[in-house]
Scaffold this motif. Structure first.
Motif, PDB file in Angstrom:
ATOM      1  N   TRP A 119      18.406 -43.434  28.563  1.00 26.30           N
ATOM      2  CA  TRP A 119      17.389 -42.808  29.412  1.00 26.30           C
ATOM      3  C   TRP A 119      17.825 -42.649  30.866  1.00 26.30           C
ATOM      4  N   ALA A 120      18.510 -43.646  31.413  1.00 31.14           N
ATOM      5  CA  ALA A 120      18.871 -43.613  32.829  1.00 31.14           C
ATOM      6  C   ALA A 120      19.876 -42.507  33.144  1.00 31.14           C
ATOM      7  N   SER A 121      20.513 -41.947  32.132  1.00 36.37           N
ATOM      8  CA  SER A 121      21.460 -40.862  32.383  1.00 36.37           C
ATOM      9  C   SER A 121      20.849 -39.481  32.126  1.00 36.37           C
ATOM     10  N   PHE A 122      19.589 -39.432  31.690  1.00 39.10           N
ATOM     11  CA  PHE A 122      18.937 -38.160  31.390  1.00 39.10           C
ATOM     12  C   PHE A 122      18.263 -37.566  32.621  1.00 39.10           C
ATOM     13  N   PRO A 123      18.310 -36.243  32.742  1.00 34.92           N
ATOM     14  CA  PRO A 123      17.537 -35.603  33.815  1.00 34.92           C
ATOM     15  C   PRO A 123      16.040 -35.736  33.537  1.00 34.92           C
ATOM     16  N   ALA A 145      10.048 -49.379  21.410  1.00 35.72           N
ATOM     17  CA  ALA A 145      10.992 -50.292  22.061  1.00 35.72           C
ATOM     18  C   ALA A 145      12.258 -49.536  22.422  1.00 35.72           C
ATOM     19  N   THR A 146      12.732 -49.770  23.629  1.00 34.87           N
ATOM     20  CA  THR A 146      13.995 -49.207  24.073  1.00 34.87           C
ATOM     21  C   THR A 146      14.644 -50.219  24.990  1.00 34.87           C
ATOM     22  N   PHE A 147      15.958 -50.192  25.060  1.00 33.50           N
ATOM     23  CA  PHE A 147      16.617 -51.171  25.921  1.00 33.50           C
ATOM     24  C   PHE A 147      17.193 -50.489  27.150  1.00 33.50           C
ATOM     25  N   ALA A 148      17.432 -51.285  28.166  1.00 39.11           N
ATOM     26  CA  ALA A 148      18.003 -50.789  29.414  1.00 39.11           C
ATOM     27  C   ALA A 148      19.016 -51.804  29.928  1.00 39.11           C
ATOM     28  N   TYR A 149      20.042 -51.293  30.549  1.00 35.29           N
ATOM     29  CA  TYR A 149      21.011 -52.153  31.206  1.00 35.29           C
ATOM     30  C   TYR A 149      20.542 -52.389  32.627  1.00 35.29           C
ATOM     31  N   TRP A 150      20.750 -53.592  33.112  1.00 35.01           N
ATOM     32  CA  TRP A 150      20.247 -53.934  34.438  1.00 35.01           C
ATOM     33  C   TRP A 150      20.788 -53.010  35.519  1.00 35.01           C
ATOM     34  N   GLN A 151      22.045 -52.580  35.433  1.00 37.16           N
ATOM     35  CA  GLN A 151      22.561 -51.703  36.482  1.00 37.16           C
ATOM     36  C   GLN A 151      21.886 -50.328  36.439  1.00 37.16           C
ATOM     37  N   GLY A 152      21.390 -49.912  35.269  1.00 40.25           N
ATOM     38  CA  GLY A 152      20.717 -48.620  35.155  1.00 40.25           C
ATOM     39  C   GLY A 152      19.338 -48.607  35.783  1.00 40.25           C
ATOM     40  N   VAL A 153      18.729 -49.786  35.926  1.00 41.32           N
ATOM     41  CA  VAL A 153      17.377 -49.878  36.489  1.00 41.32           C
ATOM     42  C   VAL A 153      17.352 -49.450  37.954  1.00 41.32           C
ATOM     43  N   LEU A 155      19.266 -47.069  39.263  1.00 45.13           N
ATOM     44  CA  LEU A 155      19.525 -45.637  39.393  1.00 45.13           C
ATOM     45  C   LEU A 155      18.206 -44.880  39.480  1.00 45.13           C
ATOM     46  N   PRO A 156      18.192 -43.749  40.192  1.00 44.19           N
ATOM     47  CA  PRO A 156      16.941 -42.974  40.278  1.00 44.19           C
ATOM     48  C   PRO A 156      16.347 -42.622  38.914  1.00 44.19           C
ATOM     49  N   ALA A 157      17.184 -42.214  37.962  1.00 48.19           N
ATOM     50  CA  ALA A 157      16.670 -41.864  36.629  1.00 48.19           C
ATOM     51  C   ALA A 157      16.124 -43.089  35.916  1.00 48.19           C
ATOM     52  N   GLY A 158      16.730 -44.251  36.124  1.00 54.57           N
ATOM     53  CA  GLY A 158      16.238 -45.488  35.528  1.00 54.57           C
ATOM     54  C   GLY A 158      14.891 -45.893  36.100  1.00 54.57           C
ATOM     55  N   ARG A 159      14.737 -45.755  37.417  1.00 57.99           N
ATOM     56  CA  ARG A 159      13.451 -46.060  38.057  1.00 57.99           C
ATOM     57  C   ARG A 159      12.386 -45.060  37.610  1.00 57.99           C
ATOM     58  N   PHE A 161      12.317 -43.485  34.778  1.00 61.73           N
ATOM     59  CA  PHE A 161      11.960 -43.782  33.389  1.00 61.73           C
ATOM     60  C   PHE A 161      11.013 -44.975  33.310  1.00 61.73           C
ATOM     61  N   SER A 162      11.268 -46.019  34.068  1.00 63.71           N
ATOM     62  CA  SER A 162      10.386 -47.188  34.080  1.00 63.71           C
ATOM     63  C   SER A 162       8.971 -46.786  34.497  1.00 63.71           C
ATOM     64  N   LYS A 163       8.878 -45.954  35.503  1.00 64.66           N
ATOM     65  CA  LYS A 163       7.569 -45.459  35.951  1.00 64.66           C
ATOM     66  C   LYS A 163       6.916 -44.617  34.856  1.00 64.66           C
ATOM     67  N   ARG A 164       7.709 -43.781  34.209  1.00 69.38           N
ATOM     68  CA  ARG A 164       7.183 -42.927  33.128  1.00 69.38           C
ATOM     69  C   ARG A 164       6.606 -43.787  31.997  1.00 69.38           C
ATOM     70  N   LEU A 165       7.270 -44.880  31.646  1.00 69.46           N
ATOM     71  CA  LEU A 165       6.739 -45.769  30.615  1.00 69.46           C
ATOM     72  C   LEU A 165       5.369 -46.303  31.022  1.00 69.46           C
ATOM     73  N   ARG A 166       5.260 -46.787  32.256  1.00 69.59           N
ATOM     74  CA  ARG A 166       3.989 -47.349  32.733  1.00 69.59           C
ATOM     75  C   ARG A 166       2.883 -46.294  32.781  1.00 69.59           C
ATOM     76  N   GLU A 167       3.236 -45.050  33.023  1.00 70.89           N
ATOM     77  CA  GLU A 167       2.241 -43.977  33.070  1.00 70.89           C
ATOM     78  C   GLU A 167       1.786 -43.527  31.676  1.00 70.89           C
ATOM     79  N   ASN A 168       2.627 -43.719  30.672  1.00 74.78           N
ATOM     80  CA  ASN A 168       2.342 -43.168  29.344  1.00 74.78           C
ATOM     81  C   ASN A 168       1.913 -44.166  28.278  1.00 74.78           C
ATOM     82  N   PHE A 169       2.151 -45.446  28.511  1.00 75.50           N
ATOM     83  CA  PHE A 169       1.785 -46.452  27.524  1.00 75.50           C
ATOM     84  C   PHE A 169       0.726 -47.381  28.098  1.00 75.50           C
TER      85      PHE A 169
END
Length: 192
Positions: A119-123, A145-153, A155-159, A161-169
């Motif tokens: 996810w963190a590498s996706f536009p 369920a999806t996993f993330a690497y700590w360094q990806g969190v 990155l702008p795309a990682g942040r 995505f985290s926000k998108r999860l909180r908005e949608n679930f």
């Protein structure tokens, strides 16, 4: 060894599609497959099975009446998953075609989604599209369920995505860190 070589080759060819340099560890597999009601889940999908380490665990946990499909874009990775899990249905396609894939597999609403996508590498547009088709197919109270690497969190795309999860679930939680994974990772556990 062959899996690791294929994984590295796929990463070198498509770093934004593979997103990792090594297959997930047994510890991450345990954390990723935890928290699902495997006795009740009848429609199960996996996004981006890679070498099939999650797929192998999923197949062992599935209820006999469950329908399961793994969706992988890479031909080489799909072949590795098929060899590891000959009983699994592995489709070479994009998860953006989830509705057609589920229809063909006889899966109505999806009760469980296990996702290995980077996810963190996706536009933003691709994150949005995948999330939309996924949510539209998920049953009420279904688990994701999806996993993330700590360094990806960081990155702008990682942040994003985290926000998108909180908005949608309705509920989003993070697992403990799996330090014996390369690189260290955690799992987002979400409820629709």
């Amino acid at each position: 060894m062959r899996e690791s070589i294929t994984f590295l080759r796929e990463f070198a060819k498509n770093p934004t599609k593979v997103g990792a340099i090594a297959p997930s560890s047994p510890g991450l597999v345990r954390v990723m497959t935890h928290g699902f009601d495997w006795q009740k889940a009848r429609g199960v999908v996996e996004f981006g099975p890679g070498t099939g380490v999650f797929t192998e665990a999923i197949v062992k946990k599935l209820h006999p009446d469950a329908k399961f499909v793994a969706i992988e874009r890479s031909h080489d990775m799909a072949e590795l998953t098929r060899r590891r899990c000959p009983s699994a249905t592995v489709i070479e396609d994009s998860v953006t075609n989830l509705d057609a894939i589920c229809d063909a597999a006889g899966i109505g609403q999806v009760d469980a989604v296990l996702c290995g996508l980077p996810w963190a590498s996706f536009p933003d547009s691709l994150q949005r599209e995948i999330m939309s088709v996924t949510l539209n197919r998920m049953a009420p109270n279904a688990k994701f369920a999806t996993f993330a690497y700590w360094q990806g969190v960081i990155l702008p795309a990682g942040r994003r995505f985290s926000k998108r999860l909180r908005e949608n679930f309705s509920d989003v939680r993070r697992s403990e860190t799996v330090w014996r994974n390369l690189p260290p990772a955690f799992v987002y556990r979400c409820t629709k």
